[in-house]
Design an enzyme around this catalytic site. Structure first.
Site: not given
Length: 526
Positions: A51, A198-199, A275, A330, A379
């Protein structure tokens, strides 16, 4: 976040020659059922995420054509070489939250004349747009990866996204193809994966699931691949925004819409974000932590197994044939920012603990290979659980990078079931499986076993049986270090690196000593 211990599932084996002997009760017997092959472990589960965030792109990947740091067309050569070594299959770009504020035309043409913007999501950093579409496609070409491009659904339009994909994929019969050629790229690019936002439940627009699905249908209908050969032989895969952690509302809404779709539109994947955080906001340090923090974060990461199972069960209602992959695009350890850094840059160190957490996640993905067919760790460089850290001309490979390299035999391998009693590791009120294991048969026919010893203090003796197969040799690599908080630095880059390991073979079975706090990968050969 709510965390639960995962199901103890079948897995693989491992070995080790270590100076310490296993304590009584720390013996694990692993049975590898090599005659019962499972699904293919898609190599895309080792995908990456890059990103526009902190120094992930600028300084991490892009240094500019005039930089004294060795580069090819502005892309740093040392990073490219490292990523080629681990055979990165796919890279997701440009975000992340950044994607839903990214306007692709800002990153075209003469870099000196590109629009200068501000990265409002991540630290208010200046965004030069020097790294745009053409640079990204050059980068994935240099490392040999597929492109996974996320289009702007939050602040963009269907037309903007359609024009972008036309720029990337159309031939020179169209103005879009002519514009790309004028920018120095006459041949169409290959866009294998396209993220539709995204999200969208959060930074991508805080949309209700029903509102998102209506938007998703428009993007899926009108954002086309204009490369006829690719569209026929290898169609672009459109990946919809899906769930976060334990929230199933997007899973239900998107899958219900997909089940009812007609000829006019389709999606080919469902995104999932989860996460290892241990509570919000992220507060666990990436250096100098103790065993309590270690145990709590390992417990947090094991929640991934139950979450995938929950979302997969919902997907099974609408898609019992498992045509739709769950794309964990992610994941990783999200820790407190390093002291003295811009908090919005999400800079953290990478320790042996993080390598163990990476291995546990990969093992979970492998067990769910029938549904999980791509993941993208967050990332790739300098941000969160990175493969690589850079500082000017300096570069260091992290313990997580070494795990990805050790697991290379699992790329496109066939999952092999295993059974074992994991044992228990306890720290305070935290109780965890002591050992984790998975097995796979690689594309060259070799049988590989991976083990993780979660216990930071005690060696485990692993006894491996492979019914119907007489093993004659067992060897590979093990990753460990003096402490779970050991890290690689620019000054000491080899603190946490793999070392050779061999197992003792008697009567066709293997015995190996697995060190405390370690990840091992070995082949079992006849």
């Amino acid at each position: 976040m709510r965390h639960t211990l995962p199901r103890l599932v079948a897995a693989a084996a491992t070995l080790l020659a270590a100076p310490a002997f296993a304590q009584a009760g720390n013996v694990t017997t692993v049975t590898v059922q090599a005659d019962r092959p499972g699904p293919r472990i898609d190599r895309n589960i080792f995908g990456q995420f890059a990103e526009h965030l902190g120094t992930g792109i600028y300084g991490g990947v892009w240094v500019g054509k005039d930089s004294p740091i060795p580069n090819v067309r502005g892309i740093r050569s040392d990073v490219v070489a490292a990523l080629k070594t681990i055979r990165v299959p796919v890279v997701r770009w440009p975000g992340g939250c950044f994607a839903d504020e990214y306007h692709w035309r800002d990153g075209l043409g003469d870099p000196a004349r590109r629009k200068q913007t501000v990265n409002a999501n991540w630290g208010g950093a200046a965004e030069t747009n020097a790294f745009g579409t053409d640079e990204f496609m050059d980068f994935v070409g240099q490392i040999g990866a597929e492109a996974y491009v996320s289009v702007n659904v939050g602040s963009g339009t269907v037309k903007e996204a359609a024009d972008w994909v036309a720029y990337m994929t159309a031939d020179q019969q169209s103005s879009a193809g002519q514009e790309r050629a004028a920018n120095g790229h006459p041949a169409p690019y290959k866009v294998k994966y396209l993220g539709i936002g995204n999200e969208s439940w959060s930074c991508g627009g805080a949309m209700r699931p029903e509102f998102y699905t209506d938007q998703m249908k428009l993007y899926a209908r009108f954002v086309r691949n204009y490369n006829p050969a690719q569209a026929k032989d290898e169609p672009m895969q459109r990946i919809a925004v899906g769930p976060s952690d334990d929230d199933t509302s997007y899973t239900e809404a998107v899958m219900k819409a997909w089940k009812a779709h007609d000829w006019s539109w389709n999606i080919e994947g469902l995104s999932f974000h989860s996460y290892t955080v241990g509570g919000w906001p992220p507060s666990y340090p990436s250096t100098g932590f103790g065993e309590d923090d270690y145990a709590k974060l390992v417990k947090a990461t094991l929640a991934m197994d139950g979450r995938i199972a929950t979302h997969s069960a919902i997907m099974d209602k609408y898609d019992p044939e498992k045509k739709m992959p769950l794309v964990v695009d992610e994941w990783g350890v999200w820790l407190a920012p390093l002291p003295g850094t811009n908090p919005g840059f999400l800079a953290q160190q990478n320790s042996l603990r993080d390598a163990i957490i990476a291995a546990l996640n990969v093992n979970i993905f492998a067990r769910h290979a029938d549904r999980v067919r791509m993941t993208n760790i967050a990332q790739m460089v300098n941000v969160l659980q990175a493969m690589i850290l850079t500082d000017g001309p300096k570069m260091v490979l992290t313990p997580t990078y070494h795990v990805f390299k050790m697991y290379l035999p699992f790329q496109d391998a066939t999952f092999v079931p295993v059974s074992f009693e994991a044992g228990r590791y306890r720290r305070g009120d935290v109780e965890l499986p002591r050992v984790d294991a998975v097995a796979a048969r690689a594309t060259d026919g070799k049988l590989w076993l991976a083990l993780v010893n979660v216990d930071p203090n005690e060696t485990s003796e692993i006894r491996v049986a492979v019914p119907g197969l007489s093993v004659r040799r067992a060897g590979g690599q093990v990753l460990t270090a003096a402490n779970v908080n050991s890290v690689n630095t620019f000054e000491a880059p080899d603190t946490v690196v793999p070392k050779p390991i061999t197992g003792r073979v008697e009567g066709g079975a293997v015995t190996v000593r697995l060190p405390a706090r370690s990840v091992a990968m070995l082949s079992l050969e006849r």
